[in-house]
Design a protein around this motif. Structure first.
Motif, PDB file in Angstrom:
ATOM      1  N   GLY A 211       0.904  -1.227   0.210  1.00 30.36           N
ATOM      2  CA  GLY A 211       0.098  -0.102  -0.017  1.00 30.36           C
ATOM      3  C   GLY A 211       0.885   1.355  -0.007  1.00 30.36           C
ATOM      4  O   GLY A 211       0.884   2.180  -1.046  1.00 30.36           O
ATOM      5  N   THR A 212       1.656   1.365   0.978  1.00 25.11           N
ATOM      6  CA  THR A 212       2.683   2.382   1.215  1.00 25.11           C
ATOM      7  C   THR A 212       4.165   2.256   1.707  1.00 25.11           C
ATOM      8  O   THR A 212       4.481   0.960   2.022  1.00 25.11           O
ATOM      9  CB  THR A 212       2.001   3.473   2.248  1.00 25.11           C
ATOM     10  N   ILE A 213       4.922   2.919   1.273  1.00 25.70           N
ATOM     11  CA  ILE A 213       6.215   2.852   1.478  1.00 25.70           C
ATOM     12  C   ILE A 213       6.785   3.981   2.584  1.00 25.70           C
ATOM     13  O   ILE A 213       6.401   5.066   2.484  1.00 25.70           O
ATOM     14  CB  ILE A 213       7.148   3.286   0.220  1.00 25.70           C
ATOM     15  N   GLY A 214       7.361   3.493   3.623  1.00 26.74           N
ATOM     16  CA  GLY A 214       7.912   4.361   4.832  1.00 26.74           C
ATOM     17  C   GLY A 214       9.222   4.163   4.932  1.00 26.74           C
ATOM     18  O   GLY A 214       9.834   2.974   4.873  1.00 26.74           O
ATOM     19  N   PHE A 215      10.381   5.306   4.592  1.00 24.78           N
ATOM     20  CA  PHE A 215      11.987   4.817   5.088  1.00 24.78           C
ATOM     21  C   PHE A 215      11.921   5.226   6.461  1.00 24.78           C
ATOM     22  O   PHE A 215      11.308   6.307   6.967  1.00 24.78           O
ATOM     23  CB  PHE A 215      12.544   5.943   4.443  1.00 24.78           C
ATOM     24  N   VAL A 216      12.484   4.344   7.175  1.00 22.13           N
ATOM     25  CA  VAL A 216      12.502   4.544   8.732  1.00 22.13           C
ATOM     26  C   VAL A 216      13.684   5.473   8.777  1.00 22.13           C
ATOM     27  O   VAL A 216      14.878   5.317   8.627  1.00 22.13           O
ATOM     28  CB  VAL A 216      13.007   3.361   9.218  1.00 22.13           C
ATOM     29  N   LEU A 217      13.239   6.709   9.501  1.00 22.57           N
ATOM     30  CA  LEU A 217      14.374   7.713   9.799  1.00 22.57           C
ATOM     31  C   LEU A 217      15.182   7.797  10.868  1.00 22.57           C
ATOM     32  O   LEU A 217      16.295   8.140  11.231  1.00 22.57           O
ATOM     33  CB  LEU A 217      13.761   9.332   9.527  1.00 22.57           C
TER      34      LEU A 217
ATOM     35  N   LEU B 196       9.259   8.210   6.910  1.00 16.00           N
ATOM     36  CA  LEU B 196       9.206   9.418   5.739  1.00 16.00           C
ATOM     37  C   LEU B 196       8.706   8.424   4.646  1.00 16.00           C
ATOM     38  O   LEU B 196       8.951   7.626   4.129  1.00 16.00           O
ATOM     39  CB  LEU B 196      10.588   9.747   5.287  1.00 16.00           C
ATOM     40  N   ARG B 197       7.239   9.038   4.342  1.00 13.36           N
ATOM     41  CA  ARG B 197       6.575   8.449   3.060  1.00 13.36           C
ATOM     42  C   ARG B 197       6.524   9.339   1.904  1.00 13.36           C
ATOM     43  O   ARG B 197       5.962  10.562   2.180  1.00 13.36           O
ATOM     44  CB  ARG B 197       5.088   8.234   3.782  1.00 13.36           C
ATOM     45  N   PRO B 198       6.828   9.008   0.863  1.00 16.75           N
ATOM     46  CA  PRO B 198       6.726   9.762  -0.414  1.00 16.75           C
ATOM     47  C   PRO B 198       5.278   9.864  -0.761  1.00 16.75           C
ATOM     48  O   PRO B 198       4.392   8.730  -0.648  1.00 16.75           O
ATOM     49  CB  PRO B 198       7.501   8.906  -1.386  1.00 16.75           C
ATOM     50  N   ARG B 199       4.727  11.149  -1.075  1.00 15.37           N
ATOM     51  CA  ARG B 199       3.235  11.489  -1.368  1.00 15.37           C
ATOM     52  C   ARG B 199       3.376  11.513  -2.977  1.00 15.37           C
ATOM     53  O   ARG B 199       3.532  12.676  -3.488  1.00 15.37           O
ATOM     54  CB  ARG B 199       2.915  12.525  -0.569  1.00 15.37           C
ATOM     55  N   ILE B 200       3.161  10.425  -3.602  1.00 11.72           N
ATOM     56  CA  ILE B 200       2.820  10.660  -5.193  1.00 11.72           C
ATOM     57  C   ILE B 200       1.554  10.577  -5.590  1.00 11.72           C
ATOM     58  O   ILE B 200       0.999   9.248  -5.191  1.00 11.72           O
ATOM     59  CB  ILE B 200       3.763   9.539  -5.846  1.00 11.72           C
ATOM     60  N   THR B 201       0.752  11.237  -5.957  1.00 12.54           N
ATOM     61  CA  THR B 201      -0.538  11.082  -6.602  1.00 12.54           C
ATOM     62  C   THR B 201      -0.950  11.642  -8.008  1.00 12.54           C
ATOM     63  O   THR B 201      -0.206  12.715  -8.261  1.00 12.54           O
ATOM     64  CB  THR B 201      -1.593  12.091  -5.610  1.00 12.54           C
ATOM     65  N   PRO B 202      -1.246  10.871  -8.726  1.00 10.43           N
ATOM     66  CA  PRO B 202      -1.864   9.410  -8.638  1.00 10.43           C
ATOM     67  C   PRO B 202      -0.765   8.540  -8.217  1.00 10.43           C
ATOM     68  O   PRO B 202       0.486   8.940  -8.801  1.00 10.43           O
ATOM     69  CB  PRO B 202      -2.628   9.219  -9.780  1.00 10.43           C
ATOM     70  N   ASP B 203      -0.895   7.436  -7.456  1.00  8.40           N
ATOM     71  CA  ASP B 203      -0.012   6.272  -7.357  1.00  8.40           C
ATOM     72  C   ASP B 203       0.515   5.904  -8.815  1.00  8.40           C
ATOM     73  O   ASP B 203      -0.183   5.693  -9.520  1.00  8.40           O
ATOM     74  CB  ASP B 203      -0.565   5.243  -6.478  1.00  8.40           C
ATOM     75  N   PRO B 204       1.911   6.207  -9.112  1.00  5.60           N
ATOM     76  CA  PRO B 204       2.140   5.776 -10.557  1.00  5.60           C
ATOM     77  C   PRO B 204       2.094   4.443 -11.111  1.00  5.60           C
ATOM     78  O   PRO B 204       1.888   4.115 -11.979  1.00  5.60           O
ATOM     79  CB  PRO B 204       3.759   6.022 -10.771  1.00  5.60           C
ATOM     80  N   ARG B 205       1.815   3.359  -9.981  1.00  6.38           N
ATOM     81  CA  ARG B 205       1.361   2.027 -10.439  1.00  6.38           C
ATOM     82  C   ARG B 205       0.165   1.921 -10.859  1.00  6.38           C
ATOM     83  O   ARG B 205      -0.092   0.866 -11.505  1.00  6.38           O
ATOM     84  CB  ARG B 205       1.609   1.156  -9.427  1.00  6.38           C
ATOM     85  N   PHE B 206      -0.779   2.815 -10.354  1.00  5.23           N
ATOM     86  CA  PHE B 206      -2.116   2.742 -10.726  1.00  5.23           C
ATOM     87  C   PHE B 206      -2.835   3.864 -11.538  1.00  5.23           C
ATOM     88  O   PHE B 206      -3.817   4.108 -11.381  1.00  5.23           O
ATOM     89  CB  PHE B 206      -2.847   2.535  -9.476  1.00  5.23           C
ATOM     90  N   ALA B 207      -1.810   4.503 -12.166  1.00  2.00           N
ATOM     91  CA  ALA B 207      -2.149   5.973 -12.784  1.00  2.00           C
ATOM     92  C   ALA B 207      -2.954   5.624 -14.037  1.00  2.00           C
ATOM     93  O   ALA B 207      -3.910   6.370 -14.492  1.00  2.00           O
ATOM     94  CB  ALA B 207      -1.085   6.601 -13.416  1.00  2.00           C
TER      95      ALA B 207
END
Ligand SMILES: C[S@@+](CC[C@H](N)C(=O)[O-])C[C@H]1O[C@@H](n2cnc3c(N)ncnc32)[C@H](O)[C@@H]1O
Length: 498
Positions: free
Chosen positions: A227-233, A310-321
């Motif tokens: 669903g989402t990606i998070g980089f652990v800071l 840290l979560r990138p907010r990319i809309t629309p999600d490029p996978r489901f564009a």
């Protein structure tokens, strides 16, 4: 009743009036009142800001603007403060910023009033404000910098840039609880093909990865099931220090094109406005190029307990564009991707989604390759149009596809023993009541058993316990999955060989 309570009560009354009533009756009455009465009726200034911002036409806002601007110089400090807060609500116009800055520079303006002026300038200030407040009002400076950066240099997340220094980094792939092993299976397959990562652990709704080589966000967004990606800071109480650390900065700088702006969310803890303000201010002091911004920020800093991600907010999600068109009950795309993966491939795949809606399951299955034919049925003509358009936008128009507006039980284009996969997210009756929902699910099993070839599969989330499973269908797996607030079994059946 205290004076604050009286002001609140009056505000609640005035808030219900129309722009015309406020302007023609209340404002005129306020203007004609004595100084003391005006102070008692200060709630009117707030009500005007709110009601005109929500309901006022452009002309009505321009009518009220000079009145609010004049109140900035009212002899009563409280009225001035209310006007400072109300003015940005109706949107900034030429001259507003100058008026507020002139007040800020006035020798007689006290510290409390300057604080309110700073808050107004945060909302409407530009380059002139920045010149005035730099080094003096850090909060206003950082907010105005963020607003200028947003408008002059919109930021995007770069999918193609590689992060070179990866040691110690942990990546959290989050998804719906119950689907973590499907997410992991996709990751394992990707690692076999391209390397770059290793799996550290798999927990409910979470797969933890560690990069083993330079990687790009594109490498991660090639995966479709999370669903989402998070980089652990990092972890600890000092969120500002964590988000401005050298390793955090490397992530921000590598993956951002344009200004580095972030929002903060305390997961499961509500707004936490004071904490957000503190972190934003301290982070700005530690590293002025990282800006807190609640609007259109490309990054979300998520505070989860004492861990910061840290979560990138990319809309629309490029996978489901490809999803240009949506129906109200559209499937969660990563769930559809998981279903397609769980079903596994079969040669010369002939796929049917009996309740195809906007076609997300069909597209996700087709994306995995090896599909010879797609079939979609739905009661909604509009949804079928969307499914067709989405298929085309996904670059899959070359696959023969047939869509028919009908009850799935009436679909005759698939003969007995002709399909290899039935994949669907049927209506659950949660929003739109379905008459005889048990009968609908029972019929889904019967019809699937009929149209599937031996060895063919049926996959769908099943909210019911059905007692009549057709003899030719064998339950292969059943896993409890969070469907967005409620759990449901995701079931996979295979048709017995003849
Ligand atoms: C949960 S939605 C499917 C959403 C779809 N997977 C998507 O991503 O857009 C269920 C769909 O079933 C359709 N439907 C309901 N009853 C049906 C029936 N008897 N035959 C065919 N379609 C039906 C509804 O119109 C709705 O579009």
């Amino acid at each position: 009743m205290t004076s604050a309570e009286k002001t609140k009560e009056l505000y609640n009354q005035l808030r219900r009036l129309s722009c015309e009533e406020l302007w023609e009756d209340e404002v005129q009455r306020f203007n004609a009142a004595t100084e003391r009465e005006r102070a008692d009726r200060v709630a009117l200034v707030r009500a005007v800001g709110v009601v005109f911002s929500e309901q006022g036409s452009d002309a009505q806002k321009e009518l009220v603007r000079p009145w609010l601007r004049a109140l900035l110089n009212d002899p009563c400090e409280k009225i001035r403060r209310y006007a400072m807060a109300a003015l940005p609500k109706i949107g900034a116009a030429d001259g507003d910023e100058g008026e507020l800055l002139a007040l800020l520079q006035k020798e007689t303006t006290g510290d409390r009033e300057k604080k309110f002026l700073g808050e107004s300038l945060e909302k409407i200030g530009g380059a002139a404000t920045l010149r005035e407040v730099s080094g003096l009002f850090a909060r206003t400076e950082q907010k105005v910098k963020a607003a200028i950066a947003r408008s002059e240099q919109p930021s995007t997340i770069r999918l193609d840039r590689e992060l070179a220094q990866v040691s110690q980094l942990r990546i959290h792939l989050r998804g719906r609880a119950g689907l973590e092993f499907t997410v992991r299976a996709e990751v394992d397959e990707a690692i076999l093909r391209r390397g770059k990562f290793r799996v550290i652990s798999t927990r409910s709704g979470l797969v933890v990865l560690a990069p083993t080589a330079p990687f790009s966000l594109g490498d991660l967004f090639a995966l479709r099931c999370f669903g989402t990606i998070g980089f652990v800071l990092g972890s600890g109480a000092d969120v500002a220090e964590i988000i401005t650390s050298p390793s955090s900065l490397r992530l921000f700088e590598t993956f951002t094109e344009g200004s580095i702006r972030y929002r903060i969310e305390y997961i499961g803890k509500g707004h936490q406005r004071a904490a957000v303000r503190d972190v934003a201010l301290r982070a700005f002091a530690l590293c002025p190029k990282i800006l807190n911004d609640s609007q259109q920020a490309p990054w979300m800093v998520e505070v989860r307990g004492d861990s910061v991600e840290l979560r990138p907010r990319i809309t629309p999600d490029p996978r489901f564009a490809y999803r240009q068109h949506d129906v109200p009950a559209a499937s969660h795309p990563p769930l559809a991707a998981c279903m397609a993966r769980l079903a596994g491939p079969m040669e010369g795949e002939i796929v049917w989604d009996p309740f195809c809606g906007s076609g997300v399951e069909l597209v996700e299955r087709a994306m995995l390759g090896g599909v010879a034919e797609l079939h979609g049925t739905d009661l909604s003509e509009e949804a079928l149009g969307f499914a067709q358009a989405n298929l085309t936008d996904a670059g899959l128009a070359n696959i023969p596809a047939k869509f028919e507006c009908c009850d799935f039980r009436a679909y005759s284009a698939l003969r007995a023993n002709s399909a290899t996969l039935v994949i669907s997210n049927p209506p659950m009756g949660r929003r739109v009541p379905i008459p005889n929902i048990r009968g609908l699910y029972q019929d889904l099993l019967e019809h699937s058993a009929r149209v599937l070839k031996p060895g063919g599969r049926l996959i769908f989330p099943n909210p019911l316990k059905l007692d009549r499973i057709p003899k030719s269908l064998r339950l292969i797996s059943s896993q409890l999955v969070d469907l967005g607030g409620f759990d449901c079994r995701l079931e996979l059946y295979r048709k017995n060989s003849a």
